[in-house]
Motif scaffolding. Structure first.
Motif, short mmCIF file in Angstrom:
data_model
loop_
_atom_site.label_atom_id
_atom_site.label_comp_id
_atom_site.label_asym_id
_atom_site.label_seq_id
_atom_site.Cartn_x
_atom_site.Cartn_y
_atom_site.Cartn_z
N ASP A 1 -1.15 4.49 6.80
CA ASP A 1 -1.77 3.19 6.51
C ASP A 1 -1.70 2.87 5.02
O ASP A 1 -1.33 1.77 4.62
N ARG B 1 9.92 -3.00 8.28
CA ARG B 1 9.46 -2.17 9.40
C ARG B 1 9.69 -0.70 9.06
O ARG B 1 10.49 -0.36 8.20
N CYS C 1 9.84 9.28 8.38
CA CYS C 1 9.68 7.83 8.49
C CYS C 1 10.99 7.15 8.10
O CYS C 1 11.54 7.41 7.03
N LYS D 1 2.26 1.27 5.56
CA LYS D 1 1.90 -0.08 6.01
C LYS D 1 1.64 -1.04 4.85
O LYS D 1 1.86 -2.24 4.98
N ASN D 2 1.15 -0.52 3.73
CA ASN D 2 0.84 -1.37 2.59
C ASN D 2 1.96 -1.42 1.55
O ASN D 2 1.79 -2.02 0.49
#
Length: 154
Positions: free
Chosen positions: A122, A133, A68, A126-127
């Motif tokens: 997630d 981004r 990532c 994402k949190n």
């Protein structure tokens, strides 16, 4: 790397990085030292902080690895600290690097399958606080993975 390492130290450190489970006698045979001399050198590596720890390395083949690339929304020590604390709390984070260039961080996630990856992404990515981004690349074929550090030329 300490400057006072001799050729035997370099050979012994290389052997330890490849398989630290060898007996002192086996290591000594490979580097031309007695088991007690090998133990003294290993003790010296630990005392100096050169040898941090010894771990069992599992075969990552069953895992789904994801790389990532992360960009934060702000550049401040507080922003980076909050993000780091958040990511470090996730057991699925295998590796975590602050990098230069277009992105701020590289996070390597190891999960069992795509379902677990989605749940982890997630929860963790994402949190995450101050995330602008992130993008994910899945590892298709881990060509070379190692924890070994070169002991010469440093």
């Amino acid at each position: 790397m300490p400057a006072n390492l001799d050729d035997t130290d370099h050979r012994l450190l290389d052997l330890l990085q490849r398989d630290s489970g060898r007996t002192l006698a086996a290591l000594g045979e490979l580097v031309g030292l007695s088991p007690s001399a090998v133990q003294r050198r290993i003790d010296r590596y630990r005392a100096s902080g050169l040898l941090l720890r010894e771990v069992a390395v599992l075969d990552p083949a069953p895992a789904l690895l994801a790389v990532c690339l992360v960009t934060l929304d702000q550049e401040s020590p507080e922003t980076h600290n909050r993000f780091r604390e958040w990511v470090l709390a996730a057991p699925e984070v295998q590796q975590f690097y602050n990098v230069s260039g277009e992105h701020d961080y590289v996070v390597i996630l190891a999960t069992d399958d795509m379902r677990q990856h989605r749940e982890t992404a997630d929860r963790v990515m994402k949190n995450a606080p101050h995330l602008r981004r992130y993008s994910t690349m899945f590892v298709l074929d881990p060509i070379k993975t190692t924890l070994a550090v070169p002991t010469r030329g440093r």
